[in-house]
Write an enzyme that holds these catalytic residues in place. Sequence first.
Site, PDB file in Angstrom:
ATOM      1  N   GLU A  56     -14.304  35.074 -10.844  1.00 30.29           N
ATOM      2  CA  GLU A  56     -14.652  36.495 -10.794  1.00 30.29           C
ATOM      3  C   GLU A  56     -14.315  37.217 -12.106  1.00 30.29           C
ATOM      4  O   GLU A  56     -14.995  38.161 -12.489  1.00 30.29           O
ATOM      5  CB  GLU A  56     -13.954  37.160  -9.604  1.00 30.29           C
ATOM      6  CG  GLU A  56     -14.528  36.657  -8.281  1.00 30.29           C
ATOM      7  CD  GLU A  56     -13.689  37.053  -7.090  1.00 30.29           C
ATOM      8  OE1 GLU A  56     -12.474  36.753  -7.088  1.00 30.29           O
ATOM      9  OE2 GLU A  56     -14.227  37.670  -6.155  1.00 30.29           O
ATOM     10  N   GLU A 103     -12.158  30.408  -1.979  1.00 28.16           N
ATOM     11  CA  GLU A 103     -11.419  31.248  -1.027  1.00 28.16           C
ATOM     12  C   GLU A 103     -11.673  30.827   0.419  1.00 28.16           C
ATOM     13  O   GLU A 103     -10.801  30.932   1.280  1.00 28.16           O
ATOM     14  CB  GLU A 103     -11.825  32.728  -1.191  1.00 28.16           C
ATOM     15  CG  GLU A 103     -11.393  33.362  -2.496  1.00 28.16           C
ATOM     16  CD  GLU A 103     -12.397  33.207  -3.624  1.00 28.16           C
ATOM     17  OE1 GLU A 103     -13.323  32.368  -3.517  1.00 28.16           O
ATOM     18  OE2 GLU A 103     -12.260  33.938  -4.619  1.00 28.16           O
ATOM     19  N   GLY A 108     -10.534  34.092  -8.259  1.00 32.83           N
ATOM     20  CA  GLY A 108     -10.395  35.238  -9.161  1.00 32.83           C
ATOM     21  C   GLY A 108     -10.651  34.878 -10.612  1.00 32.83           C
ATOM     22  O   GLY A 108     -10.953  35.760 -11.429  1.00 32.83           O
ATOM     23  N   ALA A 163      -6.396  33.752  -7.753  1.00 33.27           N
ATOM     24  CA  ALA A 163      -5.245  34.605  -7.420  1.00 33.27           C
ATOM     25  C   ALA A 163      -4.040  33.714  -7.191  1.00 33.27           C
ATOM     26  O   ALA A 163      -4.184  32.550  -6.799  1.00 33.27           O
ATOM     27  CB  ALA A 163      -5.553  35.385  -6.143  1.00 33.27           C
TER      28      ALA A 163
HETATM   29  N1  COA Z   1      -1.973  30.132  -7.077  1.00 36.42           N
HETATM   30  C1  COA Z   1      -0.700  29.770  -7.266  1.00 36.42           C
HETATM   31  N2  COA Z   1      -0.344  28.608  -7.848  1.00 36.42           N
HETATM   32  C2  COA Z   1      -1.338  27.789  -8.245  1.00 36.42           C
HETATM   33  C3  COA Z   1      -2.692  28.102  -8.079  1.00 36.42           C
HETATM   34  C4  COA Z   1      -2.997  29.353  -7.454  1.00 36.42           C
HETATM   35  N3  COA Z   1      -4.254  29.761  -7.286  1.00 36.42           N
HETATM   36  N4  COA Z   1      -3.432  27.082  -8.551  1.00 36.42           N
HETATM   37  C5  COA Z   1      -2.570  26.162  -9.019  1.00 36.42           C
HETATM   38  N5  COA Z   1      -1.305  26.585  -8.842  1.00 36.42           N
HETATM   39  C6  COA Z   1      -0.061  25.900  -9.206  1.00 36.42           C
HETATM   40  C7  COA Z   1       0.271  24.774  -8.233  1.00 36.42           C
HETATM   41  O1  COA Z   1       0.910  25.295  -7.076  1.00 36.42           O
HETATM   42  C8  COA Z   1       1.161  23.943  -9.086  1.00 36.42           C
HETATM   43  O2  COA Z   1       2.433  24.548  -9.158  1.00 36.42           O
HETATM   44  P1  COA Z   1       3.788  23.652  -8.916  1.00 36.42           P
HETATM   45  O3  COA Z   1       3.774  22.666 -10.070  1.00 36.42           O
HETATM   46  O4  COA Z   1       4.888  24.650  -8.991  1.00 36.42           O
HETATM   47  O5  COA Z   1       3.615  22.987  -7.584  1.00 36.42           O
HETATM   48  C9  COA Z   1       0.547  24.067 -10.478  1.00 36.42           C
HETATM   49  O6  COA Z   1      -0.219  25.260 -10.451  1.00 36.42           O
HETATM   50  C10 COA Z   1      -0.377  22.925 -10.841  1.00 36.42           C
HETATM   51  O7  COA Z   1      -1.359  22.826  -9.821  1.00 36.42           O
HETATM   52  P2  COA Z   1      -1.679  21.457  -9.021  1.00 36.42           P
HETATM   53  O8  COA Z   1      -2.277  21.832  -7.710  1.00 36.42           O
HETATM   54  O9  COA Z   1      -0.471  20.591  -8.989  1.00 36.42           O
HETATM   55  O10 COA Z   1      -2.780  20.814  -9.980  1.00 36.42           O
HETATM   56  P3  COA Z   1      -3.920  19.785  -9.578  1.00 36.42           P
HETATM   57  O11 COA Z   1      -4.510  19.328 -10.867  1.00 36.42           O
HETATM   58  O12 COA Z   1      -3.420  18.781  -8.612  1.00 36.42           O
HETATM   59  O13 COA Z   1      -5.017  20.688  -8.790  1.00 36.42           O
HETATM   60  C11 COA Z   1      -6.449  22.600  -8.446  1.00 36.42           C
HETATM   61  C12 COA Z   1      -5.704  21.703  -9.467  1.00 36.42           C
HETATM   62  C13 COA Z   1      -7.078  23.746  -9.218  1.00 36.42           C
HETATM   63  C14 COA Z   1      -7.526  21.784  -7.732  1.00 36.42           C
HETATM   64  C15 COA Z   1      -5.445  23.134  -7.397  1.00 36.42           C
HETATM   65  O14 COA Z   1      -4.307  23.659  -8.079  1.00 36.42           O
HETATM   66  C16 COA Z   1      -5.989  24.220  -6.531  1.00 36.42           C
HETATM   67  O15 COA Z   1      -6.764  23.956  -5.621  1.00 36.42           O
HETATM   68  N6  COA Z   1      -5.563  25.487  -6.770  1.00 36.42           N
HETATM   69  C17 COA Z   1      -5.956  26.613  -5.945  1.00 36.42           C
HETATM   70  C18 COA Z   1      -7.337  27.104  -6.293  1.00 36.42           C
HETATM   71  C19 COA Z   1      -7.758  28.224  -5.368  1.00 36.42           C
HETATM   72  O16 COA Z   1      -7.883  28.068  -4.164  1.00 36.42           O
HETATM   73  N7  COA Z   1      -7.986  29.412  -5.947  1.00 36.42           N
HETATM   74  C20 COA Z   1      -8.436  30.567  -5.239  1.00 36.42           C
HETATM   75  C21 COA Z   1      -7.287  31.381  -4.778  1.00 36.42           C
HETATM   76  S1  COA Z   1      -7.810  32.778  -3.770  1.00 36.42           S
END
Ligand code: COA
Length: 260
Positions: free
Chosen positions: A114, A134, A111, A67
């Site tokens: 999911e 989450e 998500g 999400a």
């Molecule tokens: N929601 C909103 N934005 C997200 C996102 C999410 N779930 N996952 C990644 N992004 C965005 C980041 O904020 C970043 O945006 P920015 O460049 O404007 O700052 C961009 O996508 C790239 O992500 P980044 O975190 O810089 O990449 P990374 O390779 O360092 O890390 C992940 C990748 C997947 C480990 C990390 O993005 C992450 O943990 N994301 C969240 C995953 C999560 O918790 N999902 C469940 C949500 S309920």
Amino acid sequence: MAKDQVVLQDIDGHVATLTINRPDKLNALNIETRQAVVDALADLARNDDVRVVIITGAGDKAFIAGADIKEFEGRSPIDQFRVMTDSSMFQAVADFPKPTIAAINGFCLGGGCETALACDIRIASEKAKLGQPEINLGLMPGGGGTQRLPRLVGLGAAYKLLYTGDFIRASEAYRIGLVDEVVPPEELAGRAKELAQSIAQKSPVALRLIKEAVRASARTPLDEGLSKEVTLFALAFASDDKKEGVDAFLNKRAPAFTGR
Ligand code: COA
């Protein structure tokens, strides 16, 4: 960004591919994207030319990273409830009446996992990482993770993913039954298309009835499910596709199914 851009739609013969297209946000699902998927699936359900749908993510980093966390800020619980219930993308994927394949090309989280769970078949790139993180946000899955994941991988493996929020590699996802195939990244799109095309050659009537019967197995006792299977079998028996399939077999030729 216009609605038609957050989800790209490509139709090739009988196979449609939906690509979640927010690669700079790792294809995180915001409200606009979810609605675009729901709308696209409604169109594809009505399109008789389309027999199988592939869902994938744009870019080489993510399938869907979950999400859109940015949207959580400042949202009231009532608004969140409405977002999740007014028009559920996960339910739209699960309820889609034709076969669906998730082509998991990278991060497949929350998500995203999911969404893949709501598809019928999951193929992952060797580079994919899957998880339900989450818990790290003080949250829990809300798109079917606590329900579809244990049904697919069993309670222990599901609890482990849900309690820890850890990401697992595609090979581990394959080992626990979370994905059905793992392929090198450069082969993912081709393999998903190949599988979709081979399914698209089958009877659309029989495919639909199989999906309905298998979906019923998750919510009905065995005797009820077996009885439903017999009823659906009789329905398949009445189809032109059954006539064509049996005739083709007896005359040693390839069948040409019409979906009637
Ligand atoms: N929601 C909103 N934005 C997200 C996102 C999410 N779930 N996952 C990644 N992004 C965005 C980041 O904020 C970043 O945006 P920015 O460049 O404007 O700052 C961009 O996508 C790239 O992500 P980044 O975190 O810089 O990449 P990374 O390779 O360092 O890390 C992940 C990748 C997947 C480990 C990390 O993005 C992450 O943990 N994301 C969240 C995953 C999560 O918790 N999902 C469940 C949500 S309920």
